[in-house]
Structure formats: structure tokens, C-alpha cells
Motif scaffolding. Structure first.
Motif, PDB file in Angstrom:
ATOM      1  N   SER A 204       1.030  -5.251  20.030  1.00  0.00           N
ATOM      2  CA  SER A 204       1.863  -4.104  20.369  1.00  0.00           C
ATOM      3  C   SER A 204       3.327  -4.451  20.165  1.00  0.00           C
ATOM      4  O   SER A 204       3.709  -5.621  20.178  1.00  0.00           O
TER       5      SER A 204
ATOM      6  N   SER B 285       5.760  -4.196  22.200  1.00  0.00           N
ATOM      7  CA  SER B 285       6.325  -4.913  23.336  1.00  0.00           C
ATOM      8  C   SER B 285       5.987  -6.396  23.279  1.00  0.00           C
ATOM      9  O   SER B 285       6.817  -7.246  23.584  1.00  0.00           O
ATOM     10  N   ARG B 286       4.751  -6.729  22.878  1.00  0.00           N
ATOM     11  CA  ARG B 286       4.371  -8.140  22.777  1.00  0.00           C
ATOM     12  C   ARG B 286       5.159  -8.835  21.668  1.00  0.00           C
ATOM     13  O   ARG B 286       5.603  -9.976  21.828  1.00  0.00           O
TER      14      ARG B 286
ATOM     15  N   THR C  56      11.982  -1.126  22.480  1.00  0.00           N
ATOM     16  CA  THR C  56      10.613  -1.591  22.290  1.00  0.00           C
ATOM     17  C   THR C  56       9.585  -0.637  22.871  1.00  0.00           C
ATOM     18  O   THR C  56       8.402  -0.907  22.799  1.00  0.00           O
ATOM     19  N   ALA C  57      10.012   0.458  23.491  1.00  0.00           N
ATOM     20  CA  ALA C  57       9.064   1.410  24.054  1.00  0.00           C
ATOM     21  C   ALA C  57       9.665   2.803  23.979  1.00  0.00           C
ATOM     22  O   ALA C  57      10.884   2.958  23.923  1.00  0.00           O
TER      23      ALA C  57
ATOM     24  N   GLU D 263       9.981   6.823  29.938  1.00  0.00           N
ATOM     25  CA  GLU D 263       9.175   6.150  30.940  1.00  0.00           C
ATOM     26  C   GLU D 263      10.020   5.601  32.079  1.00  0.00           C
ATOM     27  O   GLU D 263       9.522   5.359  33.168  1.00  0.00           O
TER      28      GLU D 263
ATOM     29  N   ALA E 133      10.737  -5.191  27.502  1.00  0.00           N
ATOM     30  CA  ALA E 133       9.391  -5.160  26.931  1.00  0.00           C
ATOM     31  C   ALA E 133       8.332  -5.380  28.006  1.00  0.00           C
ATOM     32  O   ALA E 133       7.266  -4.751  27.983  1.00  0.00           O
ATOM     33  N   GLU E 134       8.605  -6.268  28.951  1.00  0.00           N
ATOM     34  CA  GLU E 134       7.629  -6.535  30.005  1.00  0.00           C
ATOM     35  C   GLU E 134       7.389  -5.306  30.879  1.00  0.00           C
ATOM     36  O   GLU E 134       6.281  -5.097  31.373  1.00  0.00           O
ATOM     37  N   HIS E 135       8.426  -4.496  31.068  1.00  0.00           N
ATOM     38  CA  HIS E 135       8.305  -3.314  31.928  1.00  0.00           C
ATOM     39  C   HIS E 135       8.097  -2.031  31.128  1.00  0.00           C
ATOM     40  O   HIS E 135       8.121  -0.939  31.702  1.00  0.00           O
ATOM     41  N   ARG E 136       7.935  -2.175  29.800  1.00  0.00           N
ATOM     42  CA  ARG E 136       7.642  -1.051  28.918  1.00  0.00           C
ATOM     43  C   ARG E 136       8.707   0.040  29.008  1.00  0.00           C
ATOM     44  O   ARG E 136       8.418   1.240  29.109  1.00  0.00           O
TER      45      ARG E 136
END
Length: 236
Positions: free
Chosen positions: A11, A13-14, A171-172, A176, A204-207
Motif C-alpha cells: 500500500s 502508506s507502507r 500518503t492517504a 480521514e 502514513a502510520e495514522h493513514r
């Protein structure tokens, strides 16, 4: 059956987390690896010059010293002197000690290494259509060492590589971030500030997007500034 996410690969984010981790490693280690690499090159090629016939630049070193010193330094002595200087530079660069003196000596050494370009252009560019000979290519590649020496010299006064999180891409998808509570926003901001982490990685970790994190950081700092400002004195 393989789902769509597995077929499409990691993905975004990854990938952003991996990219941020690689970037942090490069920022933290690149200058050290550069110093080690330059030191290893000088140590290896300097050591070769101690043994007659092993260094491809031996004859060129002799002729360069003859031209620069008006034949005051014998040929073999010039090669041994060059070997000693290069080995000393290599050891110092590898150890990380006395770097200021080493970088100064490196500048003088590189001027001598590149001197044949001016002294013997006919010899170095004697290939077809004036293409560089093997010796010419040997000298020309030292331009890379010159550039590396300039980078190392810049670090003597505190120069360093820094991360630039503001160049990262989101990244997202947007939108959100609105579902985060105040406490959750504060936790994200503290992760970005207190732990000195890359904003892209935190986002990225929290989208969420890096811009969301930056906006929350700015809001926190603005609120803290307003809270800590001295109260206005009443007019008398």
C-alpha cells in the motif's frame, strides 16, 4: 484466490514508511560512508605505490614531480612520498581523527593528482579522436574524489544532511483526519515533535496526509503561544 490489494503490491502508506526509513538512514550515515570510502581508496592506492610496478600511476607520478619540482626530487622518492601521504590520509579519514588537517592535505593532494591534466594533456588524451587514454581516465576519475573532499570540508563547520519532510507527498486520501478526536490529534503531534520523527512516516502510520500533521502542529504551537503570552496590563 488473491485479493486486489495483494496483486497491487504494498500500500502507499507502507511504501511511505519504507521510504522514510531509508531516507533517515541515508541522512544519518551517508557522510560517514563517504568519508570511509574516500579513506579506503587513498589507503589502497597509496599502499600500491610502495611496491614498484604495482601502481598504474607510478610513471605519471614521477613525471609530475619532475615537472613541479624541476627534477629536484628523484623519481622513486617522489612515488614513496606520494604513497606515504596517501596512506596517511586514508588512515586519518577512516579513523575520523584530525579531519581538519586531513581535508586541508587532501585539497593539496588532489591539486597534485589533477596537475597532469594541465602538464601532460597530450599524453592523457592520446586516444582516437583525442579520447582519454587509460592514464587519462585514471586522472579524470579523481574529479569524484575532489567533489567528495568538498563535501567533507563542508562538514568541518557543522554542515550536515537534514531531512526535508515538507517535500513529501500525501500518503492517504484527504478527509480521514476529521474523524480524529482532540486527544488523538495531540498524540499524533507529540509523535512528530517529541520523537523527532519524519512527518511522512507519522502520517502514513495514522493513514492521514503529512499536511494534516503539519496543520495540527501549527495549531498546537499557536495555542501554546497564546497561552504563554503575558496578560495585557490594564490601562491606568
Amino acid at each position: 484466490m488473491v485479493d486486489g490489494q495483494s496483486r497491487s503490491g504494498p500500500s502507499p502508506s507502507r511504501l511511505a514508511v519504507i521510504d522514510a526509513a531509508v531516507h533517515r538512514f541515508l541522512v544519518a550515515r551517508s557522510l560517514t560512508v563517504l568519508r570511509w570510502s574516500v579513506g579506503a581508496v587513498f589507503l589502497y592506492f597509496g599502499a600500491l605505490k610502495f611496491f614498484p610496478g604495482l601502481s598504474p600511476a607510478e610513471d605519471l607520478v614521477m613525471q609530475t614531480f619532475d615537472a613541479l619540482t624541476f627534477q629536484l626530487v628523484p623519481g622513486r622518492a617522489a612515488v614513496v612520498f606520494t604513497a606515504g601521504v596517501e596512506c596517511a590520509l586514508g588512515v586519518i579519514l577512516l579513523s575520523g581523527q584530525w579531519l581538519r588537517a586531513a581535508v586541508s592535505a587532501l585539497g593539496v593532494q588532489l591539486l597534485g593528482i589533477l596537475a597532469p591534466l594541465l602538464l601532460f594533456p597530450g599524453r592523457l588524451f592520446d586516444g582516437p579522436r583525442h579520447a582519454p587514454t587509460l592514464e587519462g581516465q585514471y586522472v579524470l576519475k579523481d574529479v569524484i574524489l575532489l567533489a567528495a573532499g568538498m563535501v567533507l570540508a563542508a562538514t568541518l563547520k557543522g554542515g550536515r544532511l537534514v531531512r526535508g519532510p515538507r517535500t513529501a507527498r500525501p500518503t492517504a486520501p484527504r478527509g480521514e483526519a476529521g474523524s480524529f478526536s482532540t486527544d488523538e490529534k495531540l498524540r499524533v503531534v507529540l509523535e512528530a515533535i517529541r520523537d523527532d520523527r519524519d512527518i511522512t512516516e507519522v502520517a502514513a502510520e495514522h493513514r492521514i496526509t503529512p499536511d494534516d500533521v503539519r496543520r495540527w502542529v501549527d495549531e498546537l504551537l499557536a495555542g501554546a503561544t497564546a497561552t504563554m503570552s503575558p496578560p495585557e496590563r490594564p490601562n491606568r
